[in-house]
Scaffold this motif. Structure first.
Motif, PDB file in Angstrom:
ATOM      1  N   LYS A   1      -5.683  11.309   1.817  1.00  0.00           N
ATOM      2  CA  LYS A   1      -4.744  10.242   1.472  1.00  0.00           C
ATOM      3  C   LYS A   1      -4.527   9.299   2.657  1.00  0.00           C
ATOM      4  O   LYS A   1      -4.709   9.686   3.807  1.00  0.00           O
ATOM      5  N   PRO A   2      -4.109   8.061   2.390  1.00  0.00           N
ATOM      6  CA  PRO A   2      -3.857   7.115   3.480  1.00  0.00           C
ATOM      7  C   PRO A   2      -2.717   7.582   4.389  1.00  0.00           C
ATOM      8  O   PRO A   2      -1.811   8.292   3.950  1.00  0.00           O
ATOM      9  N   VAL A   3      -2.796   7.177   5.653  1.00  0.00           N
ATOM     10  CA  VAL A   3      -1.722   7.450   6.611  1.00  0.00           C
ATOM     11  C   VAL A   3      -1.238   6.108   7.148  1.00  0.00           C
ATOM     12  O   VAL A   3      -2.047   5.247   7.526  1.00  0.00           O
ATOM     13  N   PHE A   4       0.079   5.926   7.176  1.00  0.00           N
ATOM     14  CA  PHE A   4       0.686   4.677   7.633  1.00  0.00           C
ATOM     15  C   PHE A   4       1.438   4.936   8.935  1.00  0.00           C
ATOM     16  O   PHE A   4       2.309   5.803   8.978  1.00  0.00           O
ATOM     17  N   VAL A   5       1.099   4.212   9.986  1.00  0.00           N
ATOM     18  CA  VAL A   5       1.734   4.443  11.289  1.00  0.00           C
ATOM     19  C   VAL A   5       2.400   3.170  11.805  1.00  0.00           C
ATOM     20  O   VAL A   5       1.987   2.057  11.474  1.00  0.00           O
ATOM     21  N   TYR A   6       3.427   3.352  12.621  1.00  0.00           N
ATOM     22  CA  TYR A   6       4.108   2.209  13.229  1.00  0.00           C
ATOM     23  C   TYR A   6       4.840   2.656  14.484  1.00  0.00           C
ATOM     24  O   TYR A   6       5.114   3.843  14.686  1.00  0.00           O
ATOM     25  N   SER A   7       5.154   1.695  15.347  1.00  0.00           N
ATOM     26  CA  SER A   7       6.003   1.951  16.520  1.00  0.00           C
ATOM     27  C   SER A   7       6.837   0.694  16.734  1.00  0.00           C
ATOM     28  O   SER A   7       7.193   0.033  15.761  1.00  0.00           O
ATOM     29  N   ILE A   8       7.178   0.355  17.965  1.00  0.00           N
ATOM     30  CA  ILE A   8       7.948  -0.879  18.186  1.00  0.00           C
ATOM     31  C   ILE A   8       7.038  -2.095  17.993  1.00  0.00           C
ATOM     32  O   ILE A   8       7.363  -3.030  17.265  1.00  0.00           O
ATOM     33  N   ARG A   9       5.886  -2.073  18.642  1.00  0.00           N
ATOM     34  CA  ARG A   9       4.912  -3.156  18.480  1.00  0.00           C
ATOM     35  C   ARG A   9       3.633  -2.540  17.904  1.00  0.00           C
ATOM     36  O   ARG A   9       3.557  -2.282  16.731  1.00  0.00           O
ATOM     37  N   SER A  10       2.648  -2.257  18.748  1.00  0.00           N
ATOM     38  CA  SER A  10       1.449  -1.599  18.223  1.00  0.00           C
ATOM     39  C   SER A  10       0.797  -0.673  19.243  1.00  0.00           C
ATOM     40  O   SER A  10      -0.255  -0.100  18.959  1.00  0.00           O
ATOM     41  N   GLY A  11       1.428  -0.521  20.392  1.00  0.00           N
ATOM     42  CA  GLY A  11       0.847   0.312  21.447  1.00  0.00           C
ATOM     43  C   GLY A  11       0.698   1.770  21.055  1.00  0.00           C
ATOM     44  O   GLY A  11      -0.415   2.291  20.900  1.00  0.00           O
ATOM     45  N   ARG A  12       1.825   2.446  20.873  1.00  0.00           N
ATOM     46  CA  ARG A  12       1.797   3.873  20.559  1.00  0.00           C
ATOM     47  C   ARG A  12       1.218   4.152  19.169  1.00  0.00           C
ATOM     48  O   ARG A  12       0.483   5.120  18.971  1.00  0.00           O
ATOM     49  N   SER A  13       1.530   3.298  18.216  1.00  0.00           N
ATOM     50  CA  SER A  13       1.002   3.511  16.863  1.00  0.00           C
ATOM     51  C   SER A  13      -0.507   3.291  16.825  1.00  0.00           C
ATOM     52  O   SER A  13      -1.233   4.006  16.125  1.00  0.00           O
ATOM     53  N   GLY A  14      -0.994   2.323  17.592  1.00  0.00           N
ATOM     54  CA  GLY A  14      -2.437   2.077  17.640  1.00  0.00           C
ATOM     55  C   GLY A  14      -3.187   3.253  18.232  1.00  0.00           C
ATOM     56  O   GLY A  14      -4.253   3.639  17.745  1.00  0.00           O
ATOM     57  N   GLN A  15      -2.621   3.836  19.284  1.00  0.00           N
ATOM     58  CA  GLN A  15      -3.246   4.998  19.914  1.00  0.00           C
ATOM     59  C   GLN A  15      -3.263   6.190  18.964  1.00  0.00           C
ATOM     60  O   GLN A  15      -4.267   6.900  18.851  1.00  0.00           O
ATOM     61  N   LEU A  16      -2.148   6.412  18.279  1.00  0.00           N
ATOM     62  CA  LEU A  16      -2.072   7.518  17.336  1.00  0.00           C
ATOM     63  C   LEU A  16      -3.023   7.304  16.161  1.00  0.00           C
ATOM     64  O   LEU A  16      -3.682   8.243  15.693  1.00  0.00           O
ATOM     65  N   ALA A  17      -3.104   6.071  15.685  1.00  0.00           N
ATOM     66  CA  ALA A  17      -3.997   5.755  14.571  1.00  0.00           C
ATOM     67  C   ALA A  17      -5.440   6.090  14.920  1.00  0.00           C
ATOM     68  O   ALA A  17      -6.171   6.701  14.125  1.00  0.00           O
TER      69      ALA A  17
ATOM     70  N   LYS B   1       0.829  -1.202   0.000  1.00  0.00           N
ATOM     71  CA  LYS B   1       0.000   0.000   0.000  1.00  0.00           C
ATOM     72  C   LYS B   1       0.869   1.260   0.000  1.00  0.00           C
ATOM     73  O   LYS B   1       0.520   2.265  -0.625  1.00  0.00           O
ATOM     74  N   ILE B   2       1.985   1.212   0.697  1.00  0.00           N
ATOM     75  CA  ILE B   2       2.908   2.345   0.689  1.00  0.00           C
ATOM     76  C   ILE B   2       3.453   2.563  -0.719  1.00  0.00           C
ATOM     77  O   ILE B   2       3.540   3.691  -1.203  1.00  0.00           O
ATOM     78  N   LYS B   3       3.801   1.465  -1.385  1.00  0.00           N
ATOM     79  CA  LYS B   3       4.366   1.549  -2.731  1.00  0.00           C
ATOM     80  C   LYS B   3       3.371   2.123  -3.743  1.00  0.00           C
ATOM     81  O   LYS B   3       3.763   2.648  -4.780  1.00  0.00           O
ATOM     82  N   GLU B   4       2.082   2.014  -3.432  1.00  0.00           N
ATOM     83  CA  GLU B   4       1.052   2.543  -4.322  1.00  0.00           C
ATOM     84  C   GLU B   4       0.996   4.069  -4.290  1.00  0.00           C
ATOM     85  O   GLU B   4       0.456   4.693  -5.203  1.00  0.00           O
ATOM     86  N   GLN B   5       1.549   4.667  -3.219  1.00  0.00           N
ATOM     87  CA  GLN B   5       1.474   6.113  -3.027  1.00  0.00           C
ATOM     88  C   GLN B   5       2.701   6.822  -3.598  1.00  0.00           C
ATOM     89  O   GLN B   5       3.832   6.366  -3.407  1.00  0.00           O
ATOM     90  N   LYS B   6       2.462   7.936  -4.281  1.00  0.00           N
ATOM     91  CA  LYS B   6       3.566   8.718  -4.832  1.00  0.00           C
ATOM     92  C   LYS B   6       4.392   9.357  -3.718  1.00  0.00           C
ATOM     93  O   LYS B   6       5.625   9.341  -3.740  1.00  0.00           O
ATOM     94  N   SER B   7       3.702   9.927  -2.734  1.00  0.00           N
ATOM     95  CA  SER B   7       4.371  10.527  -1.566  1.00  0.00           C
ATOM     96  C   SER B   7       3.655  10.029  -0.311  1.00  0.00           C
ATOM     97  O   SER B   7       2.792  10.716   0.253  1.00  0.00           O
ATOM     98  N   PRO B   8       3.963   8.805   0.131  1.00  0.00           N
ATOM     99  CA  PRO B   8       3.232   8.208   1.254  1.00  0.00           C
ATOM    100  C   PRO B   8       3.409   8.971   2.567  1.00  0.00           C
ATOM    101  O   PRO B   8       4.486   9.492   2.851  1.00  0.00           O
ATOM    102  N   GLN B   9       2.341   9.048   3.336  1.00  0.00           N
ATOM    103  CA  GLN B   9       2.375   9.680   4.657  1.00  0.00           C
ATOM    104  C   GLN B   9       2.674   8.601   5.695  1.00  0.00           C
ATOM    105  O   GLN B   9       1.786   7.856   6.098  1.00  0.00           O
ATOM    106  N   ILE B  10       3.945   8.489   6.098  1.00  0.00           N
ATOM    107  CA  ILE B  10       4.375   7.459   7.039  1.00  0.00           C
ATOM    108  C   ILE B  10       4.756   8.137   8.354  1.00  0.00           C
ATOM    109  O   ILE B  10       5.596   9.043   8.366  1.00  0.00           O
ATOM    110  N   ILE B  11       4.154   7.689   9.439  1.00  0.00           N
ATOM    111  CA  ILE B  11       4.418   8.297  10.743  1.00  0.00           C
ATOM    112  C   ILE B  11       5.039   7.286  11.689  1.00  0.00           C
ATOM    113  O   ILE B  11       4.489   6.212  11.936  1.00  0.00           O
TER     114      ILE B  11
END
Length: 238
Positions: A87-103, A40-50
């Motif tokens: 546009k889509p937003v892609f989030v990540y952290s170490i596992r899924s705690g902080r990224s899940g909250q931000l998402a 999905k990231i590759k599908e985006q010209k300028s992906p929003q990755i956090i």
């Protein structure tokens, strides 16, 4: 009369359940496995990755093209406002705690397409996907393989200084070392010190990952440390 009342209550309950289901779906990000997330990231010209980790963690290593902020950032609201809601937003952290909250916070702010990476940075780097690191690994893959070859029994602990579950492994390793240390080599590999090695091993999907070798072969591989001591004891019993 009783039948009408039962039917009325049943219909009310069904409507209520559908309302809850709709609310839950609209307030939860999609957690994606690595390859789907990457595609999905590759599908985006300028992906929003956090990167939802702390600043220090981000500066040490991160996914190529990612920006860094989390719910504890003073400028979090400003950073969210700068993102494109169409546009889509892609989030990540170490596992899924902080990224899940931000998402979920992003969804509350009107973003309709938010994706959280299952396994976080461990899954990404463990699969050798493109990443930035401010340092080279202290241990090379050649050196790693040499340690495995030169020691009859090796327990490898792969994690991160910032991973809560990884910190809990340490006390278990101390217990294991006290009992089996004379016959066991414990090798600790942290993301912050050995990013390239983790990428080259292509075996890590989540932190912590534990790998037990005997005579150069993997006896077991664990994602998490539940029953680790028991499995080590069983391996030595055989």
């Amino acid at each position: 009369m009783n039948l009408k009342r039962i039917l009325k209550n049943s219909i009310t309950a069904i409507v209520f359940l559908f309302a809850i289901a709709g609310f839950s779906q609209s307030h939860n990000a999609f957690t994606l496995q690595l390859e789907t997330f990457y595609a999905k990231i590759k599908e985006q010209k300028s992906p929003q990755i956090i990167d939802a980790r702390g600043t220090e963690e981000f500066l040490t290593n991160h996914i190529n093209g990612a920006i860094n902020f989390n719910l504890e950032s003073k400028s979090c609201a400003e950073n969210i406002a700068r993102l494109d809601k169409t546009k889509p937003v892609f989030v990540y952290s170490i596992r899924s705690g902080r990224s899940g909250q931000l998402a979920n916070e992003l969804l509350k702010n009107g973003f309709s397409e938010v994706y959280d990476l299952q396994g976080g940075i461990a899954a990404w780097m463990g699969a050798g996907k493109p990443f930035y690191s401010n340092s080279k690994s202290k241990l090379t893959l050649t050196e790693y393989n040499k340690i495995i070859a030169e020691n009859k029994t090796v327990l490898v602990d792969i994690g991160s200084h910032y991973c809560g579950a990884c910190k809990k492994v340490k006390s278990v390793l101390e217990t294991i070392n006290a009992e089996h240390g004379a016959y066991l080599k414990i090798l600790e590999i942290d993301l912050e010190d050995n990013p390239q090695l983790i990428a080259e091993l292509k075996i890590v999907k989540i932190f912590p990952t534990l790998i037990f070798y005997q005579n150069g072969k993997i006896v077991f591989k664990k994602e998490g440390f539940n029953n680790l001591k028991k499995e080590v004891d069983m391996a030595f019993a055989h």
